[in-house]
Design an enzyme around this catalytic site. Structure first.
Site, PDB file in Angstrom:
ATOM      1  N   CYS A   1      15.079  46.412 -63.578  1.00 52.91           N
ATOM      2  CA  CYS A   1      15.781  45.277 -64.159  1.00 52.91           C
ATOM      3  C   CYS A   1      14.924  44.022 -64.217  1.00 52.91           C
ATOM      4  CB  CYS A   1      17.065  44.989 -63.374  1.00 52.91           C
ATOM      5  SG  CYS A   1      16.764  44.390 -61.687  1.00 52.91           S
TER       6      CYS A   1
ATOM      7  N   GLY B   1      27.984  50.954 -68.799  1.00 57.61           N
ATOM      8  CA  GLY B   1      26.811  51.743 -68.457  1.00 57.61           C
ATOM      9  C   GLY B   1      27.136  52.848 -67.470  1.00 57.61           C
TER      10      GLY B   1
ATOM     11  N   ALA C   1      21.742  54.430 -63.091  1.00 54.39           N
ATOM     12  CA  ALA C   1      21.598  54.274 -61.649  1.00 54.39           C
ATOM     13  C   ALA C   1      22.267  52.996 -61.152  1.00 54.39           C
ATOM     14  CB  ALA C   1      20.114  54.273 -61.279  1.00 54.39           C
TER      15      ALA C   1
END
Length: 464
Positions: free
Chosen positions: A53, A197, A200
């Site tokens: 990210c 989403g 992970a």
């Protein structure tokens, strides 16, 4: 060509050096760069991409130091082609690291020391996944596999030997704490939450929401994976037909997808929400939510920059201890890499002397047959060969530890005309002996030292 220790190269764009918007632009559509670079005429022998990210990093193996500039140029060219950004922009944004800098940086990253939230938990898993994906794609060489596995082991050592990260802090947990502070009601059990989403981060988010007793969690996936996601983890799957109703009742929305389907401010403004407040948490580097969302009345927007600013600082003592562990592990791995060059040189020298010895032994056998005298001569010759090889072997180790394995290899070529093979292991591409089995395989203990050596070296050590 004389073999040398392979050269490690990394190109890094992270929140530590540039703004997250630039990192996001570089990351866009750059996931296949490793495969494209290997398919080109570049000197890159292997590559692993680590994209999270707040960072985009690509780790490469090149045959020798003279190839570094060409390898860097090719990677930059391919990233520019995949993202549409100019090569100048890419070149300026990416920080190049080589050799021990690469090792120490990756070990620090894996241990969470280079994260927006120091000591975060997610990054170690992302390092393992980056390795798994590279192995599956066939872009990971043996040297890169060893590098990433060592980074994972170092991260475990930091976690077990220090108090760093003992509070379980992560990007997600800090974001949820911010959301709690902004909310009128800190009780998550009454909140309606919508997650965008199914990757992970979405999984980590759902787990932390469960810890906070959040019971009303819905999941939307633009790619249609919500049903499979909630079947394993719980929650309610949403699709295009049910998303609007869920958003009208939502207290918190969390973006974890980084897809092209961005929720715009106009979409929220058009909903029949009345005066119901909304906290929007955007954890996607490329933004799941329109940045203008925060300008709407009654809407609070939390993004990665907010998380970075709000992340608490860890204790100085824990940080010093963690950095010491990382530094020691980096130096040990670098020394091991240098020794591999010595192993290849020793193998070449012993192969050469073994061939000479066997030739002479055959002459003795042909002349004297299998007599006691012949056996005694053969024994004496083998003992003499072991003694002659002792000092060159010790010197090879000493020079390798000092980073001078190349001098030793050049001497072998000058004196004996030997060609020393590269010590790097082959790529794991299409190797049925190296299946990708997930994190369990990555967490496996390293092979014993004797097995990690070149097999020829072990065999020749016994034969000579």
């Amino acid at each position: 060509m004389i073999g040398h220790t392979v050269v490690l190269l990394s190109l890094v764009a992270s929140h530590s050096d540039i703004d997250l918007e630039t990192v996001a632009k570089i990351s866009a559509d750059a996931s296949q760069v490793a495969s494209v670079v290997l398919a080109s005429a570049s000197p890159v022998a292997g590559a692993i991409t680590l994209a999270t990210c707040n960072r985009y990093e690509i780790y490469c193996e090149v045959p020798q130091s003279e190839d570094v500039a060409a390898a860097r140029s090719e990677v930059i060219s391919q990233i520019a082609a995949s993202t549409g950004l100019s090569q100048d922009v890419i070149s300026t944004a990416l920080v190049s690291k080589t050799e021990t800098e690469v090792i120490e940086h990756l070990f620090s990253v894996g241990a969470g020391l280079d994260s927006a939230v120091i000591g975060e938990r997610e990054i170690a898993g992302q390092v393992r996944r980056a390795l798994n994906e590279a192995q599956a794609a066939g872009t990971a060489t043996g040297s890169l596999v060893r590098l990433f596995q060592a980074a994972s082991r170092t991260a475990k050592d930091v976690g077990s030997r220090t108090s760093l990260g003992s509070r379980g802090l992560s990007v997600v947990s800090v974001a949820l704490e911010l959301a709690t502070d902004l909310s009128r009601d800190p009780d998550w059990s009454t909140k309606n939450v919508v997650i965008f989403g199914t990757g992970a981060y979405a999984g980590a988010t759902l787990s932390l929401l469960r810890e906070r007793a959040a019971h009303h969690v819905s999941v939307f996936s633009a790619s249609g994976r919500a049903e499979a996601f909630v079947a394993k983890r719980g929650g309610t799957a949403l699709d295009e037909s049910t998303l609007e109703a869920a958003l009208e009742q939502a207290d918190v929305i969390i973006g974890c997808s980084g897809s092209d389907h961005r929720l715009m401010a106009a979409d929220i403004a058009a909903l029949e929400r009345g005066t119901r407040p909304l906290v929007a948490i955007d954890l996607a580097l490329t933004h799941d939510f329109d940045p203008e969302l925060g300008a709407l009345e009654g809407v609070d927007l939390i993004n990665l920059e907010s998380v970075r600013m709000a992340a608490p600082e860890e204790q100085a003592q824990s940080l010093r201890q963690a950095r010491s562990i990382v530094l020691d592990a980096s130096e040990a791995f670098a020394a091991e890499q240098r020794e591999r060059a010595a192993d290849a040189a020793i193998v070449a020298l012993r192969k050469h002397t073994q061939q000479v010895l066997e030739t002479e032994v055959e002459k003795v056998r042909a002349q004297h047959g299998c007599t006691a005298a012949a056996e005694e001569v053969e024994f004496a010759m083998r003992r003499m060969m072991r003694q002659l090889l002792h000092v060159p072997t010790v010197r090879a180790r000493e020079l390798a530890a000092a980073g001078r394995a190349g001098d030793y290899i050049e001497a072998l070529q000058t004196l004996y005309g030997l060609e020393v093979e590269s010590p790097s292991a082959p790529s794991v591409k299409n190797d049925s002996r190296c299946p990708v089995t997930g994190s369990a395989a990555d967490d496996a203990a390293p092979a014993p030292a004797a097995e990690a050596r070149t097999p020829d070296l072990v065999q020749l050590s016994r034969a000579v």
